[in-house]
Design a protein around this motif. Structure first.
Motif, PDB file in Angstrom:
ATOM      1  N   VAL A 286       0.837  -1.212   0.000  1.00  0.00           N
ATOM      2  CA  VAL A 286       0.000   0.000   0.000  1.00  0.00           C
ATOM      3  C   VAL A 286       0.865   1.253   0.000  1.00  0.00           C
ATOM      4  O   VAL A 286       0.604   2.212  -0.744  1.00  0.00           O
ATOM      5  CB  VAL A 286      -0.943  -0.010   1.210  1.00  0.00           C
ATOM      6  CG1 VAL A 286      -1.612   1.348   1.383  1.00  0.00           C
ATOM      7  CG2 VAL A 286      -2.004  -1.091   1.044  1.00  0.00           C
ATOM      8  N   VAL A 287       1.912   1.273   0.824  1.00  0.00           N
ATOM      9  CA  VAL A 287       2.796   2.434   0.885  1.00  0.00           C
ATOM     10  C   VAL A 287       3.484   2.655  -0.450  1.00  0.00           C
ATOM     11  O   VAL A 287       3.561   3.788  -0.957  1.00  0.00           O
ATOM     12  CB  VAL A 287       3.829   2.271   2.011  1.00  0.00           C
ATOM     13  CG1 VAL A 287       4.910   3.347   1.913  1.00  0.00           C
ATOM     14  CG2 VAL A 287       3.144   2.351   3.371  1.00  0.00           C
ATOM     15  N   ALA A 290       1.095   4.039  -3.004  1.00  0.00           N
ATOM     16  CA  ALA A 290       0.895   5.475  -2.786  1.00  0.00           C
ATOM     17  C   ALA A 290       2.093   6.279  -3.287  1.00  0.00           C
ATOM     18  O   ALA A 290       1.928   7.361  -3.878  1.00  0.00           O
ATOM     19  CB  ALA A 290       0.668   5.743  -1.301  1.00  0.00           C
ATOM     20  N   LEU A 293       1.984   6.515  -7.072  1.00  0.00           N
ATOM     21  CA  LEU A 293       0.994   7.505  -7.507  1.00  0.00           C
ATOM     22  C   LEU A 293       1.509   8.927  -7.296  1.00  0.00           C
ATOM     23  O   LEU A 293       1.321   9.804  -8.146  1.00  0.00           O
ATOM     24  CB  LEU A 293      -0.315   7.297  -6.750  1.00  0.00           C
ATOM     25  CG  LEU A 293      -1.037   5.976  -7.013  1.00  0.00           C
ATOM     26  CD1 LEU A 293      -2.304   5.877  -6.174  1.00  0.00           C
ATOM     27  CD2 LEU A 293      -1.362   5.819  -8.491  1.00  0.00           C
ATOM     28  N   LEU A 294       2.156   9.152  -6.160  1.00  0.00           N
ATOM     29  CA  LEU A 294       2.736  10.473  -5.908  1.00  0.00           C
ATOM     30  C   LEU A 294       3.833  10.783  -6.919  1.00  0.00           C
ATOM     31  O   LEU A 294       3.944  11.915  -7.414  1.00  0.00           O
ATOM     32  CB  LEU A 294       3.302  10.521  -4.485  1.00  0.00           C
ATOM     33  CG  LEU A 294       4.013  11.820  -4.072  1.00  0.00           C
ATOM     34  CD1 LEU A 294       3.054  13.001  -4.134  1.00  0.00           C
ATOM     35  CD2 LEU A 294       4.599  11.675  -2.666  1.00  0.00           C
TER      36      LEU A 294
END
Length: 305
Positions: A286-287, A290, A293-294
């Protein structure tokens, strides 16, 4: 962007499945947990009976299929040692790990950014050499040794902070410093190297030729590009920390997921080991999702790959 997101989600699900599958088979290479639960004086008949009761006498493929079917319904099994749902055990330890990981990570990252910004504004070679020497020295020091030294000096000798456990806000200071200093050293080196590479770029020389101030060039032009490699490494590090800083948790007797995982491996508590690894894999994936995506927001070229 939707296609990029969908592709990354599919990759994340495949990664979690692979991690859980490997963990399921690897933990069973250590031996029969029934023998450990009953002790060395148990007879072979008692061991076989308990193995049959627990389902460990079935073929591994059958056990694996049963595990996947139960996992899809949210049932990750009962702890063989503590006779309670393994997921509940992991979730009880999770807040302590999150507290330690996020504190150490945020502190190290913020200090690293502040130090590198000072280096850029002062442009002092002596200061840069001193800072990089500290970073190299910290990365060369094992975390367990630094943790022990912090306990000896600040807990045993000076009695400023608690040595073990998580009984007060002060208990967080020493383990957080252990993690933060290593994180800070890593990000200082990454950021400093990235800024040095950016200084020779054409857009930086153009900005200076237009008469822009150094502070404007550093913050507006250089920083967005210099931070890209840091984001990637920070995402990996944060995923590892959220999974449990095992060495730090063991030294400071911190009641987190890392400590629970080591204890469960030593006790052959298969269900807790599998659940811990699954939770760690989920956080890590999950990290990193993210972070990806960033990264695609900061650098649109990533979305085109």
């Amino acid at each position: 962007m939707p296609r990029y997101l969908a592709r990354r989600i599919v990759q994340s699900l495949v990664t979690i499945f692979g991690v859980v599958t490997v963990a399921f088979f690897l933990v069973r290479l250590s031996g029969n947990p029934a023998a450990l639960l009953l002790g060395p004086d148990a007879s072979a008949e008692d061991v076989d009976e308990l193995s049959k009761t627990l389902g460990f006498d079935d073929p591994l493929v059958v056990q694996y299929g049963r595990f996947l079917g139960d996992a899809l319904t949210g049932d990750l099994g009962m702890s063989l040692k503590q006779n309670m749902p393994s997921l509940d055990l992991v979730l009880q330890r999770l807040p302590a790990t999150l507290e330690l990981a996020m504190t150490g990570f945020a502190l190290g990252l913020l200090v690293a950014f502040a130090v590198v910004m000072i280096l850029q504004y002062t442009d002092s070679d002596r200061l840069r050499s001193a800072v990089l020497w500290f970073a190299s020295a910290r990365q060369a020091i094992p975390s367990f040794w630094l943790a022990v030294m912090l306990v000896m000096v600040f807990a045993v000798t000076l009695r400023m902070f608690p040595a073990l456990g998580n009984n007060s806000p002060l208990s967080l200071v020493l383990p957080a410093i252990t993690i933060a200093t290593l994180e800070c050293a890593l990000y200082i080196r990454l950021l400093d190297t990235a800024f040095i590479e950016q200084q020779s770029a054409d857009y930086v020389r153009t900005a200076y030729a237009k008469g822009q101030r150094r502070s404007v060039v550093v913050l507006r032009h250089m920083l967005p590009n210099a931070v890209l490699p840091v984001i990637t490494v920070a995402g990996i590090n944060l995923g590892v920390l959220l999974g449990g800083s095992i060495v730090v948790e063991l030294v400071f007797n911190w009641p987190g997921v890392g400590q629970l995982l080591i204890q469960s491996i030593a006790g052959r508590d298969y269900t807790v080991v599998q659940t811990s690894i699954l939770v760690i894999a989920l956080f890590f994936v999950v990290v990193n999702l993210a972070v990806d995506l960033l990264y695609s927001v900061i650098d649109p070229r990533v979305r085109l790959k």
